[in-house]
Design an enzyme around this catalytic site. Structure first.
Site, PDB file in Angstrom:
ATOM      1  N   GLU A  50      -5.885   7.838 -25.571  1.00 47.94           N
ATOM      2  CA  GLU A  50      -5.318   6.437 -24.917  1.00 47.94           C
ATOM      3  C   GLU A  50      -4.498   6.715 -23.835  1.00 47.94           C
ATOM      4  O   GLU A  50      -4.460   5.585 -23.083  1.00 47.94           O
ATOM      5  CB  GLU A  50      -4.668   5.934 -26.088  1.00 47.94           C
ATOM      6  CG  GLU A  50      -3.007   6.427 -26.455  1.00 47.94           C
ATOM      7  CD  GLU A  50      -3.020   7.765 -27.510  1.00 47.94           C
ATOM      8  OE1 GLU A  50      -4.512   8.344 -27.586  1.00 47.94           O
ATOM      9  OE2 GLU A  50      -1.873   8.282 -27.866  1.00 47.94           O
ATOM     10  N   CYS A  72      -3.191  13.742 -32.698  1.00 48.71           N
ATOM     11  CA  CYS A  72      -1.864  14.623 -32.771  1.00 48.71           C
ATOM     12  C   CYS A  72      -1.346  14.858 -33.943  1.00 48.71           C
ATOM     13  O   CYS A  72      -1.972  15.309 -34.831  1.00 48.71           O
ATOM     14  CB  CYS A  72      -0.784  13.967 -31.616  1.00 48.71           C
ATOM     15  SG  CYS A  72       0.190  15.330 -31.221  1.00 48.71           S
ATOM     16  N   TYR A  73      -0.191  13.981 -34.331  1.00 48.63           N
ATOM     17  CA  TYR A  73       0.355  14.216 -35.608  1.00 48.63           C
ATOM     18  C   TYR A  73      -0.326  13.801 -36.704  1.00 48.63           C
ATOM     19  O   TYR A  73      -0.559  14.548 -37.661  1.00 48.63           O
ATOM     20  CB  TYR A  73       1.657  13.394 -35.576  1.00 48.63           C
ATOM     21  CG  TYR A  73       2.542  13.590 -36.969  1.00 48.63           C
ATOM     22  CD1 TYR A  73       3.328  14.467 -37.317  1.00 48.63           C
ATOM     23  CD2 TYR A  73       2.433  12.498 -38.008  1.00 48.63           C
ATOM     24  CE1 TYR A  73       4.020  15.135 -38.372  1.00 48.63           C
ATOM     25  CE2 TYR A  73       3.032  12.620 -39.196  1.00 48.63           C
ATOM     26  CZ  TYR A  73       3.924  13.990 -39.371  1.00 48.63           C
ATOM     27  OH  TYR A  73       4.658  14.041 -40.487  1.00 48.63           O
ATOM     28  N   LYS A 107      -0.453  -9.640 -24.126  1.00 48.32           N
ATOM     29  CA  LYS A 107      -0.120 -10.641 -22.938  1.00 48.32           C
ATOM     30  C   LYS A 107      -1.222 -11.145 -22.089  1.00 48.32           C
ATOM     31  O   LYS A 107      -1.779 -12.047 -21.747  1.00 48.32           O
ATOM     32  CB  LYS A 107       1.006  -9.885 -21.939  1.00 48.32           C
ATOM     33  CG  LYS A 107       1.429 -10.829 -20.625  1.00 48.32           C
ATOM     34  CD  LYS A 107       2.623 -11.507 -21.284  1.00 48.32           C
ATOM     35  CE  LYS A 107       3.381 -12.289 -20.204  1.00 48.32           C
ATOM     36  NZ  LYS A 107       4.443 -12.852 -20.810  1.00 48.32           N
ATOM     37  N   GLY A 134       3.275  11.272 -33.406  1.00 47.09           N
ATOM     38  CA  GLY A 134       4.402  11.163 -33.947  1.00 47.09           C
ATOM     39  C   GLY A 134       5.462  12.392 -33.447  1.00 47.09           C
ATOM     40  O   GLY A 134       5.022  13.270 -33.096  1.00 47.09           O
ATOM     41  N   ASP A 188       4.087 -17.605 -21.914  1.00 43.64           N
ATOM     42  CA  ASP A 188       3.803 -17.591 -23.584  1.00 43.64           C
ATOM     43  C   ASP A 188       4.065 -18.880 -24.194  1.00 43.64           C
ATOM     44  O   ASP A 188       3.428 -19.166 -24.681  1.00 43.64           O
ATOM     45  CB  ASP A 188       4.770 -16.539 -24.064  1.00 43.64           C
ATOM     46  CG  ASP A 188       4.660 -15.108 -23.511  1.00 43.64           C
ATOM     47  OD1 ASP A 188       3.509 -15.097 -23.129  1.00 43.64           O
ATOM     48  OD2 ASP A 188       5.537 -14.199 -23.723  1.00 43.64           O
ATOM     49  N   HIS A 226      -4.339  12.960 -26.502  1.00 43.76           N
ATOM     50  CA  HIS A 226      -4.259  11.646 -26.414  1.00 43.76           C
ATOM     51  C   HIS A 226      -5.195  10.771 -25.789  1.00 43.76           C
ATOM     52  O   HIS A 226      -5.261  10.805 -24.555  1.00 43.76           O
ATOM     53  CB  HIS A 226      -2.926  11.174 -26.077  1.00 43.76           C
ATOM     54  CG  HIS A 226      -1.784  11.608 -27.154  1.00 43.76           C
ATOM     55  ND1 HIS A 226      -1.103  10.814 -28.113  1.00 43.76           N
ATOM     56  CD2 HIS A 226      -1.247  12.738 -27.111  1.00 43.76           C
ATOM     57  CE1 HIS A 226      -0.327  11.319 -28.639  1.00 43.76           C
ATOM     58  NE2 HIS A 226      -0.132  12.935 -28.076  1.00 43.76           N
TER      59      HIS A 226
END
Ligand code: XMP
Length: 516
Positions: free
Chosen positions: A174, A85-86, A372, A58, A230, A172
């Protein structure tokens, strides 16, 4: 009805990467949900299927008095927690460690060096490249925690307390640039949270059909169908569950791609029969858009007209109780206002999302847990043709936002032909699937050219092709000289109203994908 088994809760503290954490977890076939830190209700925490919690990064500093706090109730659950992180800094502070503030941010690639044994870093190289993005850092780890790695500038980059199952990463995992990131997340999910029952789309499909059958019983449902991925998957899924109680309304606003309206009709009429309703509303849309130049005004007019047309048709079907929408999980995450307000508005997006308040129907959103790529896979399982599923995204306001300035039928017709030649070329040359979105734009200017021995004075078109994962950021696609020459030639020799083709090589940001 239980659709999902083991779940990872991601608590969002405002990082730009939070959605990426969710995607990376789903890619490992583990179910997860994201909630903002200030929207964690006890029902979320009492979920018996909760197997682990991730605290995101964050923009704040834990040293600021007003910064978001750790929800202490998560510690009572005694399930594994991973702070990123945060998130790590919150945990560190909570357990008595020290956080230091640096004047400069550590941002970008970094190399971590492992220390001590760690279940979380199991299989990670001794020295591993990671992605950092932080200002604060750990000065002193909490007493019971083991330091498991340092970064090149001696910043503590990971800590853990095995007994209380609390883990933290300063970097991170990710982000693509953290080369062992997926391994680390997989260790957390499988070795630490001990997830055994993976999220399978087959189970999701069967359970969702049963859930829809039970919830909707013999009630009537209407669905706005555009022929996009969608709404197509939404309608096929609902049809499987409630058959003839589903009514699909296709509003043709006259701003669709070449022959698109006929294609949509032929596909869906076959599937839904008389319950598929096509409304040719092009006259009213084009008349409302007459003389309108401003992009935002165009979008708003289209949104309002859409609602009116849809509402009128929906009322003709008696005793409808539900409106189906193709909302996806990223739409849900993005629509929750964060830190007291939504992010800056760049464009007013026009979706069927504007309908519910006006129309007084209950909403059903069968895809709202999915990303998606998962929706495309689900579509495959529902036997939807690959051509439909691999179509590039197409915006609600259609070609109107690809014709800067005023719109008329003549311009729309030119653009439809140009766009069709471009897209056909991409398909014939196996380029279409490498691109997230490709289309043409018709500029409101003419330029001088020469064809044969004759002077021409005709329209300029722009072609745009971008690669992207989710449309939030994008890179322009680099065509070979051969391809771009052939595309340009094909357009100019087949569309007499055009004598110049330009290529848009702007990424997003600073550009947006659409022109308006
Ligand atoms: P931008 O232009 O904002 O577009 O970079 C990002 C993605 O969103 C699509 N887009 C829309 N989709 N209604 C939609 O359903 C809209 O109003 C709308 N505007 C943009 C765009 O085509 C791209 O895929």
């Amino acid at each position: 009805m239980k659709i999902i088994n083991e779940t990872i809760l991601i608590i969002d503290y405002g990082s730009q990467y939070t959605q990426l954490i969710a995607r990376k977890i789903r890619e490992q076939n583990v179910y997860c949900e994201v909630y903002p830190y200030n929207k964690i209700s006890s029902s979320i925490l009492n979920n018996k299927d909760l197997s682990g919690i991730i605290l995101s990064g964050g923009p704040n500093s834990v040293k600021d008095k007003k910064s978001p706090k750790l929800n202490k109730k998560i510690l009572e659950l005694k399930i594994p927690i991973l702070g990123i992180c945060y998130g790590l800094q919150l945990l560190c502070k909570e357990f008595g460690g020290n956080i230091g503030q640096s004047s400069s941010r550590e941002y970008g690639h970094s190399l971590i060096t492992r220390k001590n044994k760690s279940k979380l870093l199991d299989g990670v190289k001794k020295k591993s490249q990671v992605w950092m993005s932080h200002g604060d850092h750990i000065e002193k780890a909490p007493k019971d925690f083991t330091i498991t790695s340092f970064s090149n500038n001696r910043v503590i980059s990971s800590i853990e307390d095995k007994r209380s199952k609390i883990y933290g990463l300063q970097f991170h995992p990710e982000v693509y640039h953290s080369l062992d990131g997926l391994k680390i997340l997989s260790n957390f999910l499988l070795k630490i949270c001990k997830i055994t029952k993976k999220f399978k789309l087959d189970d999701f499909l069967n359970n969702k059909i049963n859930e829809l059958k039970n919830n909707l019983k013999n009630k009537k449902v209407i669905c706005g169908l555009s022929g996009g991925v969608d709404s197509t998957v939404t309608s096929f899924l609902l049809h499987k569950a409630i058959k003839h109680n589903l009514y699909c309304i296709f509003v043709d606003h006259g701003l669709l791609r070449f022959n698109e309206s006929n294609e949509v009709v032929s596909i869906f009429k076959k599937k839904f029969g008389k319950n598929f309703i096509r409304i040719d509303a092009s006259k009213i849309f084009l008349s409302n858009l007459k003389n309108i130049k401003d992009p935002e005004e165009k979008r708003k007019i289209i949104g309002k007209t859409f609602i009116k047309v849809f509402e009128k048709e929906a009322k003709k079907i008696k005793k409808v109780e539900y409106l189906a929408q193709g909302t996806l999980y990223p739409d849900i995450i993005e629509s929750i206002p964060f830190f007291g307000g939504p992010t800056a508005k760049i464009k007013s997006h026009h979706n069927v999302g504007g309908l519910p308040k006006k129309i007084n129907l209950k909403i059903v959103e069968p895809l709202k847990e999915l990303f998606k790529d998962e929706v495309r896979l689900l579509g495959k399982k529902l036997n939807i043709s690959p051509d439909l599923l691999s179509r590039h995204p197409f915006p609600g306001p259609g070609l109107s936002i690809r014709i800067p300035g005023e719109i008329d039928r003549k311009k729309i017709n030119i653009l439809q032909r140009v766009d069709n030649l471009f897209i056909t070329y991409l398909k014939e040359n196996n380029i279409y699937k490498k691109i997230w979105q490709a289309f043409a734009i018709l500029l409101p200017i003419k330029s001088v050219g020469v064809m044969g021995d004759e002077r021409t004075y005709n329209y300029c078109v722009v072609i745009r092709a971008v690669t992207s994962v989710d449309g939030m950021t994008a890179d322009f696609y680099m065509f070979s000289k051969k391809n771009i020459t052939e595309i340009s030639k094909k357009i100019i020799s087949n569309v007499k109203e055009v004598n110049r083709v330009l290529y848009d090589f702007t990424s997003k940001p600073p550009g947006t994908i659409e022109w308006e």
